[in-house]
Design an enzyme around this catalytic site. Structure first.
Site, PDB file in Angstrom:
ATOM      1  N   VAL A   1       3.815   1.327   2.260  1.00  0.00           N
ATOM      2  CA  VAL A   1       3.678   0.315   3.310  1.00  0.00           C
ATOM      3  C   VAL A   1       4.162  -1.012   2.754  1.00  0.00           C
ATOM      4  CG1 VAL A   1       2.121  -0.870   4.885  1.00  0.00           C
ATOM      5  CG2 VAL A   1       1.708   1.527   4.292  1.00  0.00           C
TER       6      VAL A   1
ATOM      7  N   ASP B   1      -9.544  11.450  11.577  1.00  0.00           N
ATOM      8  CA  ASP B   1      -9.599  10.842  10.239  1.00  0.00           C
ATOM      9  C   ASP B   1     -10.155   9.419  10.373  1.00  0.00           C
ATOM     10  OD1 ASP B   1      -9.415  10.851   7.494  1.00  0.00           O
ATOM     11  OD2 ASP B   1      -7.335  10.178   7.457  1.00  0.00           O
TER      12      ASP B   1
ATOM     13  N   GLY C   1       0.577   6.001  -0.103  1.00  0.00           N
ATOM     14  CA  GLY C   1      -0.175   7.234  -0.251  1.00  0.00           C
ATOM     15  C   GLY C   1       0.765   8.409  -0.226  1.00  0.00           C
ATOM     16  N   GLY C   2       0.225   9.596   0.116  1.00  0.00           N
ATOM     17  CA  GLY C   2       1.046  10.787   0.150  1.00  0.00           C
ATOM     18  C   GLY C   2       2.145  10.727   1.184  1.00  0.00           C
ATOM     19  N   PHE C   3       1.952   9.911   2.232  1.00  0.00           N
ATOM     20  CA  PHE C   3       2.944   9.808   3.298  1.00  0.00           C
ATOM     21  C   PHE C   3       4.138   8.965   2.888  1.00  0.00           C
ATOM     22  CE2 PHE C   3      -0.095   6.377   3.741  1.00  0.00           C
ATOM     23  CZ  PHE C   3       0.723   5.269   3.828  1.00  0.00           C
TER      24      PHE C   3
ATOM     25  N   GLY D   1       0.824  -1.199   0.000  1.00  0.00           N
ATOM     26  CA  GLY D   1       0.000   0.000   0.000  1.00  0.00           C
ATOM     27  C   GLY D   1       0.854   1.242   0.000  1.00  0.00           C
TER      28      GLY D   1
END
Length: 625
Positions: free
Chosen positions: A295, A406, A290-292, A288
């Site tokens: 994973v 969130d 995302g912007g961070f 996985g």
């Protein structure tokens, strides 16, 4: 061996007397080379390996060397990454070693299993005189096992010895006097500290009141890298004497009590360890992102884990990393995803969690990968699990509720048995906010996912404990309908309930609904609508949510203040909000509770800054009414 390991091997093999390898960026592979050399070296008596990255593998290698080395009397392994496996190996070595007298294992990752293994070894070993195990993860059970050891000739240091005894204070004062005569002629303050028996860290923390640290090392000969001024060392002596006086005052002061629970710590590991755990962060291990960042799946300490590696250039990611690390170090619960360890090296930051076998609730509702639909019983359990987690983080530590901000089905994960665990607390407030005239928290930037954000937060930046309740209401609608979250979904459900009291047409068609299921789903749907009320004052608390999910009759919510009432204090619920906490200005409570927060050094519920004062006045409501 590579070149670095070969150099270390040769250095250790040819060393004599004291061998200093502290702060040497030594990991497990380097420790293996050192251990091999120790097996053949018969002249090294003191080995300093503190402040490195030696883990269980390196500790096992050193333990094997201790079984055959007959000269080592002192070994420093303070502030490394040694866990229970490494401690067990060292314990086995202690059963055979007859020369080691002093062993420093403080500030590692040793738990009760490792402590119990060492306790068993001390029943056999009669030569070890000093053993330091402070600042590990040893609970009362492990300390009890160590304290029950029959061999009392070995002096044990554990975290139950929070402050030095009068004899220890006297010893520190005597040591300070002795080192005056041994101050070297050097211009290097770091060397002056080491030569004067001071640690490389600030002298004020050389004997922390929260946990004992190893006593100063003996003075080194003046020929070793000496270049510091006498004034620097004299300053160190004065600071040490001041610290002794401070500790004496603390020792004489009456004990204090606190209702705040002792918070667990999270192990730090090296980036090399996580790289090995994920096959060098292989793309094949990526599950996985995302912007961070990304994973990865992996195996750490024999357990399958998920490694969240933050992008090095992510400014927001750094703030989220720190917020989540702080939050999850404070809260452990069966319905909160467990953080196993973390890495922070330069720009590299990683968080390591237990791997949740069934992914996110949203993935399962979408039947991603062709997985079967969640049953209604599983969905009810998920709803309860989430409410349990959120009620816990809002009430576990008095005066310090935690906000998620969130909360959504993407951030609720399922283990192998479909138990739900809330994840991603990285958006909890960590930045200063502004307070409006009504004492809400007004955040500088709204973060989170639009479909889950309540009107007060979305349009005005106002936050309260009812903010996460609103998000929870949307999750309930997803569990009932299987649909994606949206304002339209909320409006449709509300309209159906108002018109016919039934939402049969909206139920997830992937579920085989029984008549009994349809009765219980009405309760959940009505609860969801209440959670999604535009006015936060009419939303239930998570405590009330749990009561309704368990089938208890609705009752007056004690967490809910009466409108226009002055009994609004978040902490005691029995006094007006007439004290605004300073310097952050984030919360308004009553004067008595503000005084108690300052005295107990509690943190602000939003920014985690301890209040130092308060401003009195008449405030219409607290920020978390």
């Amino acid at each position: 061996m590579n070149q670095r390991q070969r150099e270390l091997y040769d250095e250790v093999k040819n060393a004599n007397g004291e061998l200093d390898l502290e702060l040497g960026q030594i990991g497990d592979e380097e420790a293996k080379a050192i251990a091999e050399a120790l097996k053949v070296n018969n002249t090294v008596t003191e080995l300093f390996l503190q402040e490195n990255d030696i883990g269980d593998v390196g500790a096992q290698a050193i333990a094997e060397a201790l079984k055959v080395n007959t000269k080592l009397t002192t070994v420093y392994l303070y502030n490394n990454l040694i866990g229970d496996v490494g401690a067990h190996a060292i314990a086995e070595a202690l059963k055979m070693n007859t020369t080691l007298t002093t062993l420093y294992l403080g500030k590692n990752q040793i738990g009760d299993v490792g402590a119990q293994a060492i306790a068993e070894a001390l029943k056999v070993n009669t030569t070890l005189k000093e053993l330091y195990l402070e600042r590990n993860f040893i609970s009362e059970n492990g300390i009890k096992a160590l304290n029950q050891v029959g061999n009392r000739s070995c002096k044990l240091w554990t975290d139950d010895q929070r402050k030095p005894s009068p004899a220890q204070l006297q010893e520190m004062a005597s040591r300070a006097a002795q080192v005056r005569a041994t101050i070297p002629t050097t211009k290097d303050p770091q060397v002056a500290r080491s030569a004067a028996g001071m640690p490389h860290a600030a002298p004020s923390s050389s004997y922390a009141a929260s946990a004992p640290t190893p006593p100063p090392r003996p003075p080194k000969p003046a020929t070793l890298r000496m270049s510091s001024s006498k004034s620097s060392a004299h300053q160190d002596i004065r600071q040490l004497q001041a610290r002794i006086a401070q500790l004496e005052l603390e020792r004489q002061a009456p004990p204090t009590t606190s209702a705040v629970p002792i918070l667990s710590s999270i192990p730090r590991v090296s980036l090399q360890v996580l790289s090995q755990a994920t096959a060098q962060f292989s793309e094949s291990k990526r599950i996985g992102g995302g912007g961070f960042g990304s994973v990865y799946s992996g195996v750490w300490s024999g357990q399958r884990v998920a490694v969240k590696r933050l992008a090095a250039d992510s400014t927001q990611g750094v703030a989220q990393f720190e917020a989540e690390l702080e939050a999850l170090s404070r809260f452990r619960h069966p319905n909160i995803v467990t953080i196993m360890c973390y890495t922070q090296e330069g720009n590299e930051r990683c968080l390591v969690y237990e791997l949740m076998a069934n992914g996110s609730v949203r993935d399962r509702l979408d039947r991603k990968g062709g997985t079967p639909a969640l049953s209604w019983q599983q969905r009810q359990n998920i709803a309860t699990d989430i409410a349990n987690a959120m009620h816990f983080v809002q009430t576990a530590i008095p005066r310090q509720p935690l906000f998620h901000l969130d909360l959504k089905t993407d951030n609720v994960l399922l283990d192998a048995h479909f138990n739900a665990k809330v994840a991603d607390f990285g958006l909890t407030r960590s930045a200063p906010a502004q307070v409006d005239a009504h004492s809400y928290i007004r955040t500088q930037t709204v973060q989170g996912t639009l479909q889950y954000i309540c009107p007060q937060y979305q349009h005005e930046g106002k936050v309260s404990v009812k903010t996460d309740v609103y998000s929870y209401g949307m999750i309930l609608l997803e569990l009932v309908t299987g649909q994606q979250p949206s304002i339209d979904l909320m409006s449709t459900v509300r309209h159906q309930l108002k018109r016919s009291r039934k939402i049969d047409a909206l139920l997830d068609k992937a579920v085989d609904w029984s008549s009994q299921d349809k009765e219980s789903v009405q309760v959940i749907a009505e609860l969801a609508v209440d959670c999604l009320d535009p006015a936060r004052v009419y939303r239930p608390s998570f405590g009330e949510v749990l009561r309704r999910l368990s089938g208890e009759e609705a009752e007056v919510n004690e967490d809910e203040p009466i409108e226009n009432s002055d009994r609004e204090c978040l902490l005691c619920w029995s006094a007006p909000t007439n004290a605004k906490l300073m310097p952050c200005c984030h919360a308004c409570v009553c004067v008595a509770c503000a005084q108690e927060m300052i005295q107990r050094r509690d943190k602000c519920m939003i920014c985690r800054v301890p209040p130092t004062a308060f401003e009195t006045g008449k405030y219409n409501q607290t920020f978390v009414p």
